[in-house]
Design a protein around this motif. Structure first.
Motif, PDB file in Angstrom:
ATOM      1  N   VAL A 330       0.825  -1.207   0.000  1.00  0.00           N
ATOM      2  CA  VAL A 330       0.000   0.000   0.000  1.00  0.00           C
ATOM      3  C   VAL A 330       0.859   1.257   0.000  1.00  0.00           C
ATOM      4  O   VAL A 330       0.457   2.299  -0.547  1.00  0.00           O
ATOM      5  N   HIS A 331       2.066   1.189   0.567  1.00  0.00           N
ATOM      6  CA  HIS A 331       2.925   2.377   0.588  1.00  0.00           C
ATOM      7  C   HIS A 331       3.427   2.728  -0.803  1.00  0.00           C
ATOM      8  O   HIS A 331       3.559   3.910  -1.139  1.00  0.00           O
ATOM      9  N   GLU A 332       3.694   1.715  -1.626  1.00  0.00           N
ATOM     10  CA  GLU A 332       4.083   1.993  -3.013  1.00  0.00           C
ATOM     11  C   GLU A 332       2.948   2.684  -3.755  1.00  0.00           C
ATOM     12  O   GLU A 332       3.171   3.612  -4.539  1.00  0.00           O
ATOM     13  N   LEU A 333       1.724   2.228  -3.510  1.00  0.00           N
ATOM     14  CA  LEU A 333       0.563   2.837  -4.169  1.00  0.00           C
ATOM     15  C   LEU A 333       0.385   4.279  -3.710  1.00  0.00           C
ATOM     16  O   LEU A 333       0.134   5.180  -4.532  1.00  0.00           O
ATOM     17  N   LEU A 334       0.506   4.515  -2.411  1.00  0.00           N
ATOM     18  CA  LEU A 334       0.346   5.872  -1.884  1.00  0.00           C
ATOM     19  C   LEU A 334       1.434   6.800  -2.411  1.00  0.00           C
ATOM     20  O   LEU A 334       1.154   7.938  -2.823  1.00  0.00           O
ATOM     21  N   ARG A 403      -7.236  -5.077  10.528  1.00  0.00           N
ATOM     22  CA  ARG A 403      -7.470  -4.472   9.215  1.00  0.00           C
ATOM     23  C   ARG A 403      -6.432  -3.385   8.982  1.00  0.00           C
ATOM     24  O   ARG A 403      -5.885  -2.812   9.927  1.00  0.00           O
ATOM     25  N   LEU A 404      -6.151  -3.128   7.717  1.00  0.00           N
ATOM     26  CA  LEU A 404      -5.194  -2.085   7.360  1.00  0.00           C
ATOM     27  C   LEU A 404      -5.917  -0.745   7.287  1.00  0.00           C
ATOM     28  O   LEU A 404      -6.898  -0.591   6.560  1.00  0.00           O
ATOM     29  N   LEU A 405      -5.437   0.216   8.057  1.00  0.00           N
ATOM     30  CA  LEU A 405      -5.996   1.567   8.045  1.00  0.00           C
ATOM     31  C   LEU A 405      -5.128   2.466   7.173  1.00  0.00           C
ATOM     32  O   LEU A 405      -3.907   2.511   7.334  1.00  0.00           O
ATOM     33  N   VAL A 406      -5.777   3.168   6.249  1.00  0.00           N
ATOM     34  CA  VAL A 406      -5.121   4.239   5.493  1.00  0.00           C
ATOM     35  C   VAL A 406      -5.945   5.492   5.757  1.00  0.00           C
ATOM     36  O   VAL A 406      -7.115   5.569   5.366  1.00  0.00           O
ATOM     37  N   GLN A 468     -11.013   7.715   6.557  1.00  0.00           N
ATOM     38  CA  GLN A 468     -10.340   6.491   6.968  1.00  0.00           C
ATOM     39  C   GLN A 468     -10.791   5.322   6.101  1.00  0.00           C
ATOM     40  O   GLN A 468     -11.980   5.029   6.019  1.00  0.00           O
ATOM     41  N   VAL A 469      -9.824   4.700   5.451  1.00  0.00           N
ATOM     42  CA  VAL A 469     -10.064   3.512   4.633  1.00  0.00           C
ATOM     43  C   VAL A 469      -9.566   2.306   5.417  1.00  0.00           C
ATOM     44  O   VAL A 469      -8.398   2.271   5.823  1.00  0.00           O
ATOM     45  N   LEU A 470     -10.437   1.341   5.641  1.00  0.00           N
ATOM     46  CA  LEU A 470     -10.073   0.117   6.358  1.00  0.00           C
ATOM     47  C   LEU A 470     -10.218  -1.057   5.408  1.00  0.00           C
ATOM     48  O   LEU A 470     -11.294  -1.284   4.840  1.00  0.00           O
TER      49      LEU A 470
END
Length: 491
Positions: A330-334, A403-406, A468-470
């Motif tokens: 997810v960090h690469e995408l962000l 869950r992954l929080l963004v 917040q995206v979970l």
């Protein structure tokens, strides 16, 4: 969940508006295919479970809710006989399992006429074939419309990104072109200077020493320290004085280049000790061209590296050469999205990356998550810009309850409480006419909630708004068509 079975009365169910036009024979078949059940206060069915039945309320009170984050939010409460919920679209029988799009409970003893989804679909197809064709066409048209509008939204975003990417690419490309032109000029001067030295009465050992000094000076350029403007100015004065004291002409012109290349007085002393005094002037001029050439090549390298990073970011963002569904970082995408949007974000918005680098890679549709990031970042930047001043966008990742929080946090004016419940509705926007379609958050909701089986929620007070995206950490059944079905409300 199931209630207590009760007798089915054709007279009673014929009073419900959904069935009031049916013949006596059709009512008999309904009672044979379905059943009447009495539910005590509590749940009837739960959002996300397989949609197995159509529920038509005979008497009582029905409460409908939707899951938002970890909470169930009530969206409807009614005591109107005949309202229906559950597998209301079972007649669109396409072989794919349908799920309840909301949860229903009753707040008092309530009776329902319960019709299995398959029986409901068969009866509708048998009794109303023309209506089924019309409804199927309407549903297909709605889905097609949503896809087309979604594609238009993506194209608008792509156009904005393309303009920003063009701007971002143009700057390093222009810098590389300028540096290349300057480098060609410096190399030409260096050839002339070397030619003049070679044709002069200089000893072979002196020339060899000069070439060695060029190599060693070039190495110093690559390790040149970063100086403050005041430090650089003081060092320039120091080098210029040294050069003047040693009879080197135009020392004030050479000194700034030497300082930029990391040359200090100690190095000048070593040069003076290594070459004959008669070629000292030519040696320093030649070394000046060497330093200039190295600096220009470093500038070209930096510019082309920047271009390469931008192209890599565009490739990462678009996911053109990758599988639609994959395990992603997810960090690469962000990072790729932030880089693609850097031109639009602008210098007035400070971007803070609060990443938890220990979070695992997740199974996802990366290209579609990039669209979610784009929409949320764009909204945050617009909110900050609406205040007319500077602000901060903080992007945070963490693991919360498996869950992954963004999280995207901005310091804008906030989302007013009176519209907070509508911001995910299609075509709802607070932006001026022509600046927003009102689909960004709706599309984001569908991608996160329906396609990734995650959650998207907002918390907002003035100066602190957090989207917040979970996302689940483990794989769910990938369904490319997910997100196209509308939410079902009691009718």
């Amino acid at each position: 969940m199931s209630g207590r079975p009760m007798p089915c009365s054709t007279a009673e169910i014929s009073s419900l508006f959904l069935f009031e036009k049916l013949s006596a024979e059709q009512l008999d078949r309904l009672c044979s295919a379905g059943r009447v059940e009495l539910f005590d206060p509590g749940p009837v069915f739960t959002e996300g479970d397989p949609a197995t039945c159509l529920y038509v309320m005979i008497e009582g009170t029905l409460v409908m809710s939707r899951r938002v984050g970890d909470d169930d939010i009530e969206v409807s409460r009614t005591s109107q006989p005949g309202v229906y919920a559950g597998a209301v679209m079972a007649y669109l029988w396409d072989g794919k399992p349908q799920r309840y799009m909301n949860s229903v409970r009753v707040s008092e003893p309530t009776r329902f006429f319960v019709l299995p989804a398959e029986s409901f679909a068969n009866l509708v197809h048998e009794w109303f074939p023309m209506a089924v064709h019309l409804l199927e066409g309407l549903a297909l048209g709605s889905q097609t419309f949503q896809r087309v509008v979604g594609q238009r939204e993506r194209l608008l975003a792509l156009g904005s990104l393309s303009a920003g990417l063009t701007h971002e690419l143009n700057n390093p490309a222009a810098a590389a072109a300028r540096a290349t032109s300057s480098l060609r000029d410096r190399v030409a001067h260096m050839r002339n200077k070397l030619s003049a030295i070679a044709s002069g009465p200089y000893h072979r050992d002196a020339l060899k020493a000069l070439v060695d000094l060029q190599e060693r000076t070039a190495e110093r350029v690559s390790k040149a320290p970063a100086l403050s403007p005041l430090e650089a100015s003081d060092r320039e004065d120091e080098l210029a004085d040294w050069l003047d004291d040693h009879g080197v002409q135009n020392g004030w012109q050479i000194a700034p280049t030497f300082v930029q290349g990391g040359v200090d007085v100690d190095w000048l002393e070593q040069i003076a000790a290594a070459v004959d005094e008669e070629i000292l002037q030519s040696a320093f001029e030649c070394l000046n061209y060497t330093v200039e050439a190295e600096l220009l090549m470093s500038e070209i390298e930096d510019s082309t590296t920047r271009i390469s990073h931008l192209v890599d970011a565009a490739k990462q963002y678009s996911q053109l050469d990758r599988a639609p569904y994959q395990v992603a970082d997810v960090h690469e995408l962000l990072d790729s999205t932030l880089l693609m949007l850097s031109g639009k974000i602008g210098p007035q918005v400070k971007v803070v990356k609060d990443y938890d680098r220990s979070v695992p890679r997740i199974p996802a549709y990366p290209a579609e998550l990039n669209q979610v990031w784009t929409n949320l970042i764009d909204n945050a930047v617009s909110a900050i810009n609406s205040t007319g001043g500077e602000g901060t966008l903080t992007v945070r990742t963490a693991v919360v309850h498996d869950r992954l929080l963004v999280e995207f946090r901005d310091t804008g004016p906030g989302v007013p409480a009176e519209i907070r419940g509508r911001i995910f509705d299609p075509f709802f926007t607070t932006k001026p006419v022509g600046e927003g379609t009102g689909l960004g958050l709706d599309i984001s909701w569908r991608i996160v909630v329906n396609k990734h089986h995650g959650d998207l929620k907002v918390e907002s007070v003035p100066g602190d708004t957090r989207f917040q995206v979970l996302l689940p950490l483990t794989a769910t059944d990938p369904d490319p068509a997910a997100g196209s079905a509308p939410a079902q409300e009691p009718s």
